[in-house]
Design a protein around this motif. Structure first.
Motif, mmCIF file in Angstrom:
data_model
loop_
_atom_site.group_PDB
_atom_site.id
_atom_site.type_symbol
_atom_site.label_atom_id
_atom_site.label_comp_id
_atom_site.label_asym_id
_atom_site.label_seq_id
_atom_site.Cartn_x
_atom_site.Cartn_y
_atom_site.Cartn_z
ATOM 1 N N THR A 59 31.668 30.001 41.080
ATOM 2 C CA THR A 59 31.374 31.434 41.117
ATOM 3 C C THR A 59 32.606 32.237 41.498
ATOM 4 O OG1 THR A 59 29.049 31.048 41.672
ATOM 5 C CG2 THR A 59 29.959 33.209 42.204
ATOM 6 N N TRP A 60 33.326 31.785 42.502
ATOM 7 C CA TRP A 60 34.496 32.524 42.993
ATOM 8 C C TRP A 60 35.637 32.515 41.972
ATOM 9 C CZ3 TRP A 60 35.936 35.943 46.474
ATOM 10 C CH2 TRP A 60 37.286 36.085 46.772
ATOM 11 N N ARG A 61 35.937 31.366 41.412
ATOM 12 C CA ARG A 61 37.072 31.289 40.489
ATOM 13 C C ARG A 61 36.804 32.137 39.247
ATOM 14 N NH1 ARG A 61 35.861 25.118 38.151
ATOM 15 N NH2 ARG A 61 34.763 25.845 36.292
ATOM 16 N N GLU A 62 35.549 32.136 38.777
ATOM 17 C CA GLU A 62 35.220 32.898 37.579
ATOM 18 C C GLU A 62 35.129 34.393 37.874
ATOM 19 O OE1 GLU A 62 31.797 31.157 35.737
ATOM 20 O OE2 GLU A 62 32.877 29.294 35.214
ATOM 21 N N GLN A 63 34.609 34.760 39.038
ATOM 22 C CA GLN A 63 34.543 36.178 39.371
ATOM 23 C C GLN A 63 35.941 36.747 39.580
ATOM 24 O OE1 GLN A 63 31.533 37.920 39.366
ATOM 25 N NE2 GLN A 63 33.037 39.580 39.229
ATOM 26 N N THR A 64 36.822 35.951 40.181
ATOM 27 C CA THR A 64 38.202 36.390 40.359
ATOM 28 C C THR A 64 38.885 36.601 39.012
ATOM 29 O OG1 THR A 64 38.333 35.188 42.455
ATOM 30 C CG2 THR A 64 40.420 35.800 41.429
ATOM 31 N N ALA A 65 38.514 35.780 38.037
ATOM 32 C CA ALA A 65 39.083 35.926 36.695
ATOM 33 C C ALA A 65 38.608 37.196 36.000
ATOM 34 C CB ALA A 65 38.729 34.701 35.846
ATOM 35 N N VAL A 66 37.519 37.756 36.500
ATOM 36 C CA VAL A 66 37.019 39.026 35.969
ATOM 37 C C VAL A 66 37.551 40.201 36.793
ATOM 38 C CG1 VAL A 66 34.949 40.398 35.531
ATOM 39 C CG2 VAL A 66 34.941 37.945 35.032
ATOM 40 N N ASP A 67 37.468 40.074 38.116
ATOM 41 C CA ASP A 67 37.957 41.120 39.031
ATOM 42 C C ASP A 67 39.432 40.888 39.300
ATOM 43 O OD1 ASP A 67 35.328 41.928 39.119
ATOM 44 O OD2 ASP A 67 34.897 40.811 40.955
ATOM 45 N N LYS A 68 40.253 41.106 38.330
ATOM 46 C CA LYS A 68 41.669 40.749 38.406
ATOM 47 C C LYS A 68 42.423 41.627 39.392
ATOM 48 C CE LYS A 68 41.321 39.828 33.463
ATOM 49 N NZ LYS A 68 41.828 40.183 32.122
ATOM 50 N N ARG A 69 43.530 41.088 39.884
ATOM 51 C CA ARG A 69 44.462 41.916 40.635
ATOM 52 C C ARG A 69 45.076 42.931 39.666
ATOM 53 N NH1 ARG A 69 48.260 38.733 44.600
ATOM 54 N NH2 ARG A 69 46.328 38.782 45.804
ATOM 55 N N GLU A 75 46.150 40.433 31.774
ATOM 56 C CA GLU A 75 46.249 38.998 31.521
ATOM 57 C C GLU A 75 44.869 38.357 31.476
ATOM 58 O OE1 GLU A 75 49.006 36.810 33.867
ATOM 59 O OE2 GLU A 75 50.410 38.484 34.063
ATOM 60 N N ASP A 76 44.751 37.294 30.706
ATOM 61 C CA ASP A 76 43.568 36.442 30.725
ATOM 62 C C ASP A 76 43.764 35.375 31.796
ATOM 63 O OD1 ASP A 76 42.298 37.756 28.641
ATOM 64 O OD2 ASP A 76 43.132 36.427 27.110
ATOM 65 N N TYR A 77 42.883 35.356 32.766
ATOM 66 C CA TYR A 77 42.963 34.363 33.838
ATOM 67 C C TYR A 77 42.457 33.016 33.342
ATOM 68 C CZ TYR A 77 43.995 37.447 37.871
ATOM 69 O OH TYR A 77 44.586 38.285 38.783
ATOM 70 N N HIS A 102 44.996 34.304 42.541
ATOM 71 C CA HIS A 102 45.743 35.062 41.542
ATOM 72 C C HIS A 102 47.049 34.362 41.156
ATOM 73 C CE1 HIS A 102 42.925 38.370 42.025
ATOM 74 N NE2 HIS A 102 43.013 38.162 43.320
ATOM 75 N N GLY A 103 47.170 33.095 41.581
ATOM 76 C CA GLY A 103 48.300 32.265 41.190
ATOM 77 C C GLY A 103 47.842 31.255 40.160
ATOM 78 N N ALA A 104 47.610 30.020 40.590
ATOM 79 C CA ALA A 104 47.220 28.975 39.642
ATOM 80 C C ALA A 104 45.866 29.241 38.996
ATOM 81 C CB ALA A 104 47.216 27.613 40.332
ATOM 82 N N ASN A 105 44.967 29.934 39.679
ATOM 83 C CA ASN A 105 43.698 30.292 39.054
ATOM 84 C C ASN A 105 43.907 31.276 37.904
ATOM 85 O OD1 ASN A 105 40.707 30.200 39.061
ATOM 86 N ND2 ASN A 105 40.869 32.373 39.614
ATOM 87 N N ARG A 106 45.037 31.950 37.910
ATOM 88 C CA ARG A 106 45.393 32.851 36.810
ATOM 89 C C ARG A 106 46.187 32.132 35.731
ATOM 90 N NH1 ARG A 106 50.156 35.816 36.198
ATOM 91 N NH2 ARG A 106 50.735 35.339 38.355
ATOM 92 N N THR A 107 47.168 31.330 36.134
ATOM 93 C CA THR A 107 48.095 30.723 35.179
ATOM 94 C C THR A 107 47.647 29.355 34.686
ATOM 95 O OG1 THR A 107 49.401 29.628 36.903
ATOM 96 C CG2 THR A 107 50.022 31.896 36.322
ATOM 97 N N THR A 112 51.986 28.129 40.393
ATOM 98 C CA THR A 112 52.676 28.949 39.392
ATOM 99 C C THR A 112 52.106 30.361 39.407
ATOM 100 O OG1 THR A 112 53.146 27.050 37.978
ATOM 101 C CG2 THR A 112 53.165 29.205 36.944
ATOM 102 N N GLY A 113 53.014 31.342 39.536
ATOM 103 C CA GLY A 113 52.594 32.723 39.444
ATOM 104 C C GLY A 113 52.319 33.422 40.749
ATOM 105 N N ASP A 114 52.769 32.835 41.874
ATOM 106 C CA ASP A 114 52.604 33.515 43.161
ATOM 107 C C ASP A 114 53.812 33.233 44.048
ATOM 108 O OD1 ASP A 114 52.239 30.919 44.151
ATOM 109 O OD2 ASP A 114 50.077 31.110 44.328
ATOM 110 N N ARG A 115 53.841 33.860 45.220
ATOM 111 C CA ARG A 115 55.005 33.733 46.101
ATOM 112 C C ARG A 115 55.179 32.320 46.642
ATOM 113 N NH1 ARG A 115 56.997 38.681 48.023
ATOM 114 N NH2 ARG A 115 56.834 40.181 46.314
ATOM 115 N N SER A 116 54.073 31.623 46.867
ATOM 116 C CA SER A 116 54.187 30.239 47.333
ATOM 117 C C SER A 116 54.906 29.387 46.296
ATOM 118 C CB SER A 116 52.798 29.645 47.615
ATOM 119 O OG SER A 116 52.174 30.302 48.682
ATOM 120 N N GLY A 117 54.535 29.584 45.033
ATOM 121 C CA GLY A 117 55.193 28.845 43.965
ATOM 122 C C GLY A 117 56.644 29.229 43.805
ATOM 123 N N ASP A 118 56.945 30.526 43.971
ATOM 124 C CA ASP A 118 58.343 30.964 43.896
ATOM 125 C C ASP A 118 59.194 30.199 44.903
ATOM 126 O OD1 ASP A 118 57.539 32.810 42.013
ATOM 127 O OD2 ASP A 118 57.568 34.515 43.396
#
Length: 273
Positions: A59-69, A75-77, A102-107, A112-118
């Motif tokens: 539920t959380w991963r899919e809702q986050t993919a809809v309620d994007k940052r 972008e398509d999450y 909004h990092g790997a759940n997005r990419t 990948t795609g967040d400050r931790s990954g940077d």
């Protein structure tokens, strides 16, 4: 709730964005066709992507993919389970907590795609494990050498806090993955959560206290026909997690990250990067 948005090349991308099993160009190689281990790793990753066992996480991963940052509104999450990524012949395996919302759940690719990954990929590049210091999206040319990155939990959890039940439900994925990474000798636990899971799988008792740079010895196989729980991994090295909370406050510095990764290279008998 509606299904998460599809991404271009959905079926192929679900084979960990085409490069999680060390495919840089995205085409199935002769090595992959010839190696049952790589094929098994691919099948495992397909299972991770398709998994829907934990209702709260799905539920959380899919809702986050809809309620994007807002920064990623166009972008398509990914919005699915996130598979491991890297070199299937890796001697060093890095294990994190879970994908960032909004990092790997997005990419769709670990760290990948967040400050931790940077922070993490810059360190891996400095220490000879990555061909480039940045990682912004799948297919950006990043390739790992002698390293593989995965996580204890494969779906983004609310507040970055999986429940005990979610941790235990996801653990078999990591157990199977480690068994397939037959050249792995050293595990780097990125944070206390991953450290606890690795120690549980490896039967590390008593468990040394977690601390940056601390090393836990993994018990050797008991001589039975059963494979060792952590495969060929003989040591777990602890690192503070490369979260913004740690890197922005100086609790984890670039030098500290490099020290752990270079120790991992040395203990895995890898040449200098």
């Amino acid at each position: 709730m509606s299904a998460p948005p599809s991404q271009p090349g959905d079926v192929q991308e679900a084979e960990p964005h085409g490069d999680a099993v060390a495919r840089v160009a995205g085409e199935r190689s002769e090595q992959e066709r010839a190696s049952p281990g790589i094929a098994a790793l691919r099948l495992l990753n397909d299972e991770v992507v398709a998994c829907r066992r934990c209702d709260r996480l799905v539920t959380w991963r899919e809702q986050t993919a809809v309620d994007k940052r807002a920064a990623f509104a166009d972008e398509d999450y990914w919005g699915r389970g996130v598979p491991g990524f890297g070199d299937p012949a890796a001697a060093v395996v890095l294990v994190g907590l879970a994908p960032a919302a909004h990092g790997a759940n997005r990419t769709g690719r670990m760290f990948t795609g967040d400050r931790s990954g940077d922070f993490l990929y810059a360190a891996l590049h400095r220490c000879g494990f990555a061909n480039q210091p940045t990682s912004v999206r799948a297919g950006d040319g990043l390739a790992l050498r002698d390293a593989y990155i995965t996580a204890a939990v494969r779906c983004a959890p609310p507040a970055n806090k999986p429940t005990t039940a979610e941790r235990d439900t996801c653990r078999p994925f990591l157990e199977r993955e480690l068994a397939l990474l037959v050249n792995a000798r050293i595990a780097v636990a990125l944070g206390a959560f991953a450290y606890g899971v690795l120690c549980t799988i490896g039967g590390v008792r008593p468990r040394p206290r977690f601390g940056h740079g601390a090393i836990a010895e993994v018990p050797a196989a008991d001589g039975s026909a059963e494979p060792a729980p952590l495969g060929g991994i003989s040591r777990i090295i602890c690192s503070f997690h490369p979260s913004q909370q740690n890197t922005f406050t100086g609790r984890l510095t670039a030098d500290m990250a490099d020290t752990v990764l270079l120790d991992a290279r040395r203990l895995a008998n890898l040449p200098p990067g």
